[in-house]
Design a protein around this motif. Structure first.
Motif, PDB file in Angstrom:
ATOM      1  N   SER A 195      10.998   9.886   6.291  1.00 28.95           N
ATOM      2  CA  SER A 195      12.079   9.451   5.395  1.00 28.95           C
ATOM      3  C   SER A 195      11.616   9.492   3.949  1.00 28.95           C
ATOM      4  O   SER A 195      12.363   9.908   3.047  1.00 28.95           O
ATOM      5  CB  SER A 195      12.529   8.037   5.774  1.00 28.95           C
ATOM      6  OG  SER A 195      13.099   8.011   7.066  1.00 28.95           O
ATOM      7  N   HIS A 196      10.379   9.059   3.711  1.00 27.58           N
ATOM      8  CA  HIS A 196       9.814   9.136   2.362  1.00 27.58           C
ATOM      9  C   HIS A 196       9.713  10.588   1.912  1.00 27.58           C
ATOM     10  O   HIS A 196      10.055  10.928   0.765  1.00 27.58           O
ATOM     11  CB  HIS A 196       8.432   8.476   2.345  1.00 27.58           C
ATOM     12  CG  HIS A 196       7.680   8.701   1.070  1.00 27.58           C
ATOM     13  ND1 HIS A 196       7.839   7.906  -0.043  1.00 27.58           N
ATOM     14  CD2 HIS A 196       6.761   9.663   0.724  1.00 27.58           C
ATOM     15  CE1 HIS A 196       7.061   8.349  -1.012  1.00 27.58           C
ATOM     16  NE2 HIS A 196       6.400   9.409  -0.571  1.00 27.58           N
ATOM     17  N   VAL A 197       9.240  11.464   2.797  1.00 29.24           N
ATOM     18  CA  VAL A 197       9.108  12.884   2.456  1.00 29.24           C
ATOM     19  C   VAL A 197      10.471  13.476   2.102  1.00 29.24           C
ATOM     20  O   VAL A 197      10.615  14.208   1.109  1.00 29.24           O
ATOM     21  CB  VAL A 197       8.459  13.650   3.632  1.00 29.24           C
ATOM     22  CG1 VAL A 197       8.595  15.153   3.437  1.00 29.24           C
ATOM     23  CG2 VAL A 197       6.985  13.265   3.764  1.00 29.24           C
ATOM     24  N   ARG A 198      11.484  13.161   2.903  1.00 33.20           N
ATOM     25  CA  ARG A 198      12.815  13.713   2.639  1.00 33.20           C
ATOM     26  C   ARG A 198      13.401  13.174   1.326  1.00 33.20           C
ATOM     27  O   ARG A 198      14.017  13.925   0.557  1.00 33.20           O
ATOM     28  CB  ARG A 198      13.751  13.387   3.805  1.00 33.20           C
ATOM     29  CG  ARG A 198      13.456  14.177   5.076  1.00 33.20           C
ATOM     30  CD  ARG A 198      14.411  13.794   6.203  1.00 33.20           C
ATOM     31  NE  ARG A 198      14.190  14.580   7.408  1.00 33.20           N
ATOM     32  CZ  ARG A 198      14.743  15.766   7.651  1.00 33.20           C
ATOM     33  NH1 ARG A 198      15.579  16.297   6.767  1.00 33.20           N
ATOM     34  NH2 ARG A 198      14.491  16.412   8.776  1.00 33.20           N
ATOM     35  N   GLU A 199      13.207  11.890   1.072  1.00 30.07           N
ATOM     36  CA  GLU A 199      13.820  11.273  -0.104  1.00 30.07           C
ATOM     37  C   GLU A 199      13.094  11.657  -1.380  1.00 30.07           C
ATOM     38  O   GLU A 199      13.735  11.946  -2.408  1.00 30.07           O
ATOM     39  CB  GLU A 199      13.828   9.747   0.060  1.00 30.07           C
ATOM     40  CG  GLU A 199      14.429   8.986  -1.119  1.00 30.07           C
ATOM     41  CD  GLU A 199      15.909   9.254  -1.300  1.00 30.07           C
ATOM     42  OE1 GLU A 199      16.409   9.056  -2.437  1.00 30.07           O
ATOM     43  OE2 GLU A 199      16.580   9.649  -0.320  1.00 30.07           O
ATOM     44  N   HIS A 200      11.771  11.665  -1.356  1.00 31.94           N
ATOM     45  CA  HIS A 200      11.008  11.810  -2.600  1.00 31.94           C
ATOM     46  C   HIS A 200      10.367  13.186  -2.782  1.00 31.94           C
ATOM     47  O   HIS A 200       9.898  13.496  -3.892  1.00 31.94           O
ATOM     48  CB  HIS A 200       9.930  10.729  -2.674  1.00 31.94           C
ATOM     49  CG  HIS A 200      10.492   9.344  -2.694  1.00 31.94           C
ATOM     50  ND1 HIS A 200      11.139   8.814  -3.792  1.00 31.94           N
ATOM     51  CD2 HIS A 200      10.539   8.382  -1.725  1.00 31.94           C
ATOM     52  CE1 HIS A 200      11.535   7.583  -3.526  1.00 31.94           C
ATOM     53  NE2 HIS A 200      11.201   7.299  -2.282  1.00 31.94           N
ATOM     54  N   LEU A 201      10.349  14.004  -1.753  1.00 33.50           N
ATOM     55  CA  LEU A 201       9.795  15.358  -1.889  1.00 33.50           C
ATOM     56  C   LEU A 201      10.868  16.427  -1.689  1.00 33.50           C
ATOM     57  O   LEU A 201      11.012  17.330  -2.508  1.00 33.50           O
ATOM     58  CB  LEU A 201       8.651  15.572  -0.887  1.00 33.50           C
ATOM     59  CG  LEU A 201       7.465  14.605  -0.989  1.00 33.50           C
ATOM     60  CD1 LEU A 201       6.400  14.972   0.031  1.00 33.50           C
ATOM     61  CD2 LEU A 201       6.876  14.606  -2.395  1.00 33.50           C
ATOM     62  N   LEU A 202      11.631  16.313  -0.580  1.00 30.83           N
ATOM     63  CA  LEU A 202      12.642  17.332  -0.310  1.00 30.83           C
ATOM     64  C   LEU A 202      13.842  17.209  -1.244  1.00 30.83           C
ATOM     65  O   LEU A 202      14.282  18.205  -1.832  1.00 30.83           O
ATOM     66  CB  LEU A 202      13.094  17.230   1.150  1.00 30.83           C
ATOM     67  CG  LEU A 202      14.184  18.210   1.583  1.00 30.83           C
ATOM     68  CD1 LEU A 202      13.722  19.648   1.423  1.00 30.83           C
ATOM     69  CD2 LEU A 202      14.606  17.925   3.035  1.00 30.83           C
ATOM     70  N   LYS A 203      14.384  16.013  -1.403  1.00 28.41           N
ATOM     71  CA  LYS A 203      15.609  15.821  -2.187  1.00 28.41           C
ATOM     72  C   LYS A 203      15.471  16.313  -3.622  1.00 28.41           C
ATOM     73  O   LYS A 203      16.369  16.997  -4.131  1.00 28.41           O
ATOM     74  CB  LYS A 203      16.007  14.348  -2.151  1.00 28.41           C
ATOM     75  CG  LYS A 203      17.375  14.058  -2.755  1.00 28.41           C
ATOM     76  CD  LYS A 203      17.741  12.590  -2.543  1.00 28.41           C
ATOM     77  CE  LYS A 203      19.091  12.252  -3.158  1.00 28.41           C
ATOM     78  NZ  LYS A 203      19.435  10.816  -2.937  1.00 28.41           N
ATOM     79  N   PRO A 204      14.365  16.027  -4.321  1.00 27.13           N
ATOM     80  CA  PRO A 204      14.235  16.550  -5.686  1.00 27.13           C
ATOM     81  C   PRO A 204      13.716  17.987  -5.756  1.00 27.13           C
ATOM     82  O   PRO A 204      13.456  18.491  -6.844  1.00 27.13           O
ATOM     83  CB  PRO A 204      13.239  15.582  -6.331  1.00 27.13           C
ATOM     84  CG  PRO A 204      12.429  15.054  -5.215  1.00 27.13           C
ATOM     85  CD  PRO A 204      13.335  14.998  -4.031  1.00 27.13           C
ATOM     86  N   GLY A 205      13.560  18.639  -4.605  1.00 25.34           N
ATOM     87  CA  GLY A 205      13.161  20.037  -4.600  1.00 25.34           C
ATOM     88  C   GLY A 205      11.668  20.276  -4.743  1.00 25.34           C
ATOM     89  O   GLY A 205      11.251  21.381  -5.092  1.00 25.34           O
ATOM     90  N   LEU A 206      10.845  19.276  -4.447  1.00 22.73           N
ATOM     91  CA  LEU A 206       9.399  19.435  -4.568  1.00 22.73           C
ATOM     92  C   LEU A 206       8.812  20.162  -3.367  1.00 22.73           C
ATOM     93  O   LEU A 206       7.685  20.672  -3.437  1.00 22.73           O
ATOM     94  CB  LEU A 206       8.734  18.068  -4.739  1.00 22.73           C
ATOM     95  CG  LEU A 206       9.228  17.262  -5.956  1.00 22.73           C
ATOM     96  CD1 LEU A 206       8.541  15.900  -6.005  1.00 22.73           C
ATOM     97  CD2 LEU A 206       8.987  18.033  -7.251  1.00 22.73           C
ATOM     98  N   ILE A 207       9.528  20.178  -2.243  1.00 24.34           N
ATOM     99  CA  ILE A 207       9.208  21.022  -1.104  1.00 24.34           C
ATOM    100  C   ILE A 207      10.511  21.655  -0.642  1.00 24.34           C
ATOM    101  O   ILE A 207      11.597  21.280  -1.093  1.00 24.34           O
ATOM    102  CB  ILE A 207       8.563  20.227   0.057  1.00 24.34           C
ATOM    103  CG1 ILE A 207       9.533  19.161   0.596  1.00 24.34           C
ATOM    104  CG2 ILE A 207       7.252  19.582  -0.378  1.00 24.34           C
ATOM    105  CD1 ILE A 207       9.055  18.490   1.866  1.00 24.34           C
ATOM    106  N   SER A 208      10.410  22.612   0.273  1.00 29.88           N
ATOM    107  CA  SER A 208      11.615  23.248   0.800  1.00 29.88           C
ATOM    108  C   SER A 208      11.949  22.663   2.167  1.00 29.88           C
ATOM    109  O   SER A 208      11.093  22.091   2.851  1.00 29.88           O
ATOM    110  CB  SER A 208      11.416  24.761   0.917  1.00 29.88           C
ATOM    111  OG  SER A 208      10.535  25.066   1.986  1.00 29.88           O
ATOM    112  N   ALA A 209      13.187  22.842   2.586  1.00 34.79           N
ATOM    113  CA  ALA A 209      13.615  22.339   3.901  1.00 34.79           C
ATOM    114  C   ALA A 209      12.808  22.985   5.017  1.00 34.79           C
ATOM    115  O   ALA A 209      12.544  22.354   6.051  1.00 34.79           O
ATOM    116  CB  ALA A 209      15.109  22.591   4.092  1.00 34.79           C
ATOM    117  N   ASP A 210      12.404  24.238   4.829  1.00 36.35           N
ATOM    118  CA  ASP A 210      11.620  24.919   5.861  1.00 36.35           C
ATOM    119  C   ASP A 210      10.253  24.280   6.064  1.00 36.35           C
ATOM    120  O   ASP A 210       9.655  24.412   7.141  1.00 36.35           O
ATOM    121  CB  ASP A 210      11.448  26.402   5.510  1.00 36.35           C
ATOM    122  CG  ASP A 210      12.749  27.180   5.620  1.00 36.35           C
ATOM    123  OD1 ASP A 210      13.585  26.802   6.465  1.00 36.35           O
ATOM    124  OD2 ASP A 210      12.927  28.144   4.863  1.00 36.35           O
TER     125      ASP A 210
END
Length: 329
Positions: A195-210
Motif C-alpha cells: 500500500s505504501h509502494v502504491r501510494e508513495h511510489l506508483l501514484k506519483p510516477g516514481l515507478i511503473s505499474a509493471d
C-alpha cells in the motif's frame, strides 16, 4: 591455466593498486573483503548446480510465533522439491529457515556483530556456515548464489534487503529470479508495505505499474513454493550475448507459443522479433549448450514486462514432464 586471463587481470589490478599511495585502512578493507570472498567461493562451489533460495526476515521473531512456523514449513516445502536454503545464519526467521531445511540443505551467511547476531543451533558448526566481516560481501553472496528470494516480516535489515533486491531486479542488474513476500494469515505486513509502494511510489510516477510484477505477495506456504518452482518450470536462465538477450529454456516452445509472445510482448523489443534458436556461437562449450533458447533485442528497461512474459512462458509448460525438476541448473 583455466580462467588464466581473468586471474591475470585480477593480479594486475592488485599490482596497480600497490603502485598508488593508500592508507593502511584501505589495504585492511581490501584484504578482509578478499578473505570474505575466498571462503564463500570455496563453500558454494561444490553446490553450484543446485538452485538455492534465500530466506530473509527478522532476527527477533520468537520460535512460538506463526511467522516462525511458516518459515519452517516454507523451508521444508522448497527443500522437499530439491532446492537448498540460504539464511543469515542467525536467530528468528533465519533459524526457522535452517530448521526447516535441515543441516544438509542449509547455508548460513552470518555477519559478525557486537549484538544480536550469533549463529543459530541448526547451522552452528556446519562447514556451510560462513562468517563475514562486511555486510557488502555478505550481500554479494546472498544475491550471487540465490535463485529465488523469500521475505518474511522484519525490520530495517529486511526492508533493506527487499528494496535492494527490487532495485537490482528493476534495473536488470540481477539474474532473473522470483521474489516472494510472505505474510502470516490474518496479518498485513507486506500488504501494508505494498500500500505504501502504491501510494508513495506508483501514484506519483516514481515507478511503473509493471514494476509490481517483480514480486508475489501471499499468505500461503504452498503458493509461495509454487511461485518459485513454477518460475523454473520452462525458464532455465538467461544471459546477454552482445546486445541480444538469450533466454535458456528447459523445453522447446512451439511456433504457436512464440508467435503468441511476439503478439503480446513486442513492446519490450527495440527491433526484430522474439525467435527460437539453439546455442549461439559464443555459448558453444557451456554447460547449457544443449538447451533450447529464445533470443531477442530486449530494451533492457521494461523488466516488469519481461517478468510477465516469463510467467506466460512457464504457463506453456504446465503439462511437460521436463518441468518436474526445476531445482537443477
Amino acid at each position: 591455466m583455466k580462467h588464466g586471463a581473468l586471474i591475470q587481470q585480477a593480479l594486475t589490478t592488485l599490482v596497480r593498486m600497490a603502485e598508488v599511495e593508500g592508507d593502511r585502512l584501505d589495504w585492511k578493507i581490501l584484504a578482509s573483503s578478499l578473505q570474505d570472498m575466498e571462503q564463500a567461493f570455496r563453500v558454494f562451489y561444490p553446490y553450484r548446480h543446485v538452485r538455492k533460495i534465500a530466506i530473509f526476515g527478522s532476527a527477533r521473531i520468537r520460535r512460538d510465533t506463526l511467522e516462525y512456523q511458516m518459515a519452517v514449513d516454507f523451508a521444508k516445502c522448497v527443500t522437499a522439491q530439491g532446492f537448498m536454503v540460504i539464511t543469515g545464519g542467525g536467530p528468528g526467521i533465519m533459524q526457522a529457515g535452517n530448521e526447516g531445511a535441515g543441516i544438509d540443505k542449509s547455508f548460513g551467511l552470518n555477519i559478525r556483530l557486537p549484538f544480536e547476531q550469533g549463529s543459530n543451533p541448526f547451522i552452528e558448526g556446519d562447514p556451510k556456515l560462513i562468517n563475514f566481516k562486511y555486510f557488502f560481501t555478505r550481500k554479494l553472496f546472498f544475491l550471487r548464489e540465490s535463485d529465488a528470494l523469500a521475505l518474511f516480516p522484519g525490520g530495517f535489515g529486511t526492508q533493506d534487503e527487499a528494496f535492494e533486491c527490487l532495485t537490482l531486479m528493476q534495473t536488470g542488474k540481477s539474474d532473473l529470479l522470483p521474489l516472494v513476500l510472505i505474510d502470516p494469515p490474518g496479518t498485513s505486513y507486506w500488504q501494508g508495505w505494498e500500500s505504501h509502494v502504491r501510494e508513495h511510489l506508483l501514484k506519483p510516477g516514481l515507478i511503473s505499474a509493471d514494476d509490481l510484477h517483480l514480486y508475489t505477495i501471499t499468505d500461503r506456504v504452498d503458493v509461495a513454493c509454487e511461485a518459485i518452482a513454477g518460475f523454473y518450470r520452462v525458464f532455465h536462465s538467461s544471459r546477454y550475448v552482445g546486445n541480444r538477450l538469450v533466454i535458456r529454456l528447459n523445453l522447446e516452445l512451439s511456433d504457436a507459443d512464440v508467435e503468441y509472445l511476439n503478439q503480446n510482448f513486442s513492446d519490450i523489443l527495440i527491433q526484430g522479433r522474439i525467435e527460437k534458436t539453439t546455442a549461439l556461437p559464443q555459448e558453444v562449450g557451456s554447460e547449457t549448450e544443449h538447451l533450447p533458447r529464445l533470443v531477442m533485442y530486449f530494451n533492457q528497461r521494461d523488466l516488469g514486462r519481461l517478468y510477465q512474459m516469463l510467467r506466460v512462458i512457464n504457463q506453456f509448460g504446465l503439462d511437460a514432464p521436463e518441468s518436474k525438476h526445476p531445482e537443477q541448473k
